[in-house]
Design an enzyme around this catalytic site. Sequence first.
Site, mmCIF file in Angstrom:
data_model
loop_
_atom_site.group_PDB
_atom_site.id
_atom_site.type_symbol
_atom_site.label_atom_id
_atom_site.label_comp_id
_atom_site.label_asym_id
_atom_site.label_seq_id
_atom_site.Cartn_x
_atom_site.Cartn_y
_atom_site.Cartn_z
ATOM 1 N N SER A 97 -47.246 -28.125 -6.568
ATOM 2 C CA SER A 97 -48.510 -27.514 -6.975
ATOM 3 C C SER A 97 -49.642 -27.933 -6.028
ATOM 4 O O SER A 97 -49.557 -27.724 -4.831
ATOM 5 C CB SER A 97 -48.817 -27.874 -8.428
ATOM 6 O OG SER A 97 -49.935 -27.158 -8.914
ATOM 7 N N ASP A 106 -54.007 -22.308 -5.324
ATOM 8 C CA ASP A 106 -53.364 -23.543 -4.874
ATOM 9 C C ASP A 106 -52.091 -23.220 -4.089
ATOM 10 O O ASP A 106 -51.696 -22.055 -3.980
ATOM 11 C CB ASP A 106 -53.113 -24.480 -6.065
ATOM 12 C CG ASP A 106 -52.099 -23.941 -7.055
ATOM 13 O OD1 ASP A 106 -51.775 -22.734 -6.986
ATOM 14 O OD2 ASP A 106 -51.627 -24.711 -7.913
ATOM 15 N N ASP A 156 -48.845 -23.240 -4.446
ATOM 16 C CA ASP A 156 -47.777 -22.397 -4.980
ATOM 17 C C ASP A 156 -48.323 -21.197 -5.745
ATOM 18 O O ASP A 156 -47.572 -20.449 -6.363
ATOM 19 C CB ASP A 156 -46.807 -23.208 -5.835
ATOM 20 C CG ASP A 156 -47.398 -23.680 -7.146
ATOM 21 O OD1 ASP A 156 -48.601 -24.033 -7.167
ATOM 22 O OD2 ASP A 156 -46.677 -23.707 -8.159
ATOM 23 N N ASP A 173 -50.129 -20.647 -8.510
ATOM 24 C CA ASP A 173 -50.119 -20.431 -9.952
ATOM 25 C C ASP A 173 -51.475 -20.762 -10.580
ATOM 26 O O ASP A 173 -51.735 -20.399 -11.728
ATOM 27 C CB ASP A 173 -48.979 -21.185 -10.638
ATOM 28 C CG ASP A 173 -49.073 -22.698 -10.498
ATOM 29 O OD1 ASP A 173 -49.960 -23.188 -9.760
ATOM 30 O OD2 ASP A 173 -48.252 -23.393 -11.120
#
Length: 580
Positions: free
Chosen positions: A146, A305, A307, A309
């Site tokens: 993340s 961010d 990734d 999400d």
Amino acid sequence: MNEFEVYQEWLEHQGIDEQTKTELLSITDSPKDIEDRFFKYLEFGTGGMRGVLGAGTNRINRYTVRRATQGLADYIAKVGADAKNKGVVIAYDSRHLSAFLAEETACTLVANGIRVYLFDHLRPTPELSFAVRYLKAQAGIVITASHNPPEYNGYKVYWEDGGQIASDIAAQVIAEVNKLSTFEGIHYISREDAEKSGFLQIIGNELDQAYMERLEKVSLNSDVVRDMSTSFSIVYTPLHGAGRMLVPETLKKIGFTQVHIVQEQDVPDPNFSTVKSPNPEEKEAFQMALSLAQEKKADIVVATDPDCDRVGVAARDKTGEYVFLTGNQTGALLVEYLLSVKAQNGTLSSGDTVFTTIVTSELGSAVARKYGIDTILTLTGFKYIAEQIRLFEEQGGRQFVFGYEESYGYLADSFVRDKDAVMSTMLICEMGTFYKKQGKSMIDVLNDLYAEHGFYQEGLESRTLKGIDGLERIQAIMNDWRTNSPVTIAGSSIVESRDYAKQIALDTKSGIETTLSLPKENVLQYWLEDGSWFCLRPSGTEPKLKIYFSIKGQSQAESIQRMDQIKAQVLRRVDEISLG
């Protein structure tokens, strides 16, 4: 074996690659480092397995990833031959070794006779959730940490519904993993052999197009977007992450034409070299985007961010200043936007339901009540919201309409079962055009919500406590608060305390205890007589204790003042314990 014996086993094992062996030799004279690397195996938390990259059982590396994958493979084998044939989808982000670890995961699964669908390049985590459902796979894995610092990576597991594995399945997977040592019982083949087997399939653009076609259907006001396409300006930064793959194209597909991308951050960079932290919750991450926004006179600035999400937003107010929105504020604005438009279109149902978590502000819930919509609280972690979506489908009668967390994660349609920054960015920008056409900024709308529902102020403080000592200190803090619950904070009486580990809520005035229906988790929450609350929660994926605050006042100034008072007293006690 103790940590030093495990270290010696790694050092001497014939299967250890030379690079890892060199790293192990470099710490021979560092007992503290050896202890931290080998005193435990990385554990699954609310976000899966996450840790610092490096050699050791308490690190993310090819061996700990193979071990985790073997445990998952053993569990899938127990589910049945059909589960193995349905297969596992694997995605990864731009972090150090993400592509390599994704391949290690794939080769371990194929060695166990499990079909694998591996993305050809980095992809947003929500697309992995979509792909699991679209391909009717048994499970999914994404290699990501993340928004953690560059030295981290991680491993998240999803199940056939597209959500992260629920607690009962996680427990069974972990049980299989715990049967394994680092090197025994692990099946693995080379990438070349995996491709020859026919069990490894590379996926790419076809999944992207299917996902974006479905995203277009979530749009509620594409006509407004097209009407405002030349007058509404967006600055977007993927912060060197996977958002660059789909966010700009998705915005273009629904009609946005004035999308300006921060070019320096539109390249995958595992060091995230242009920011201190690739975290859209932090204003510092927006520095380059804000410079571009001021140049372009953008209406909105959006950052996702690594990734993709989570999404952070800064909106321009009527004075031309950019105002950063918290996750709670963006969530409440989206609740207002989605429910108001659905009510106007006649598509809002009495069975529609909003989901938030126990550490999320009540502003969104207050907005939902205005439209006659219930809000259900879950524990922290979007997997709990995904679990409720699945239960709704199985039981019937109610429908998911929106879910969000204070930590900048949002979801507005259940074809994805995790927070989705591609979808959220699209809706946030669409919301901006909708209000701009009415002569309003999003800040104007937020202030209207405060005037109508009360002035909410939220805060989050963290204490990072690493290693064995850190774990013990976090536990000591939780034990102290649990056994010596405060009576007052900042002049306000505590009227209710909730211990989610014991699943008990205590009315402090009557002494009556009631049972909490949520699953057990090491969380303590305290409600004050003025409607404020604070909450202590150890992170499930980082060596942190998180302390959440929510204040409701009659004015913004009152809320800020009360926040400062309550935060000061709570943090003073936390720090006194953590420092011993």
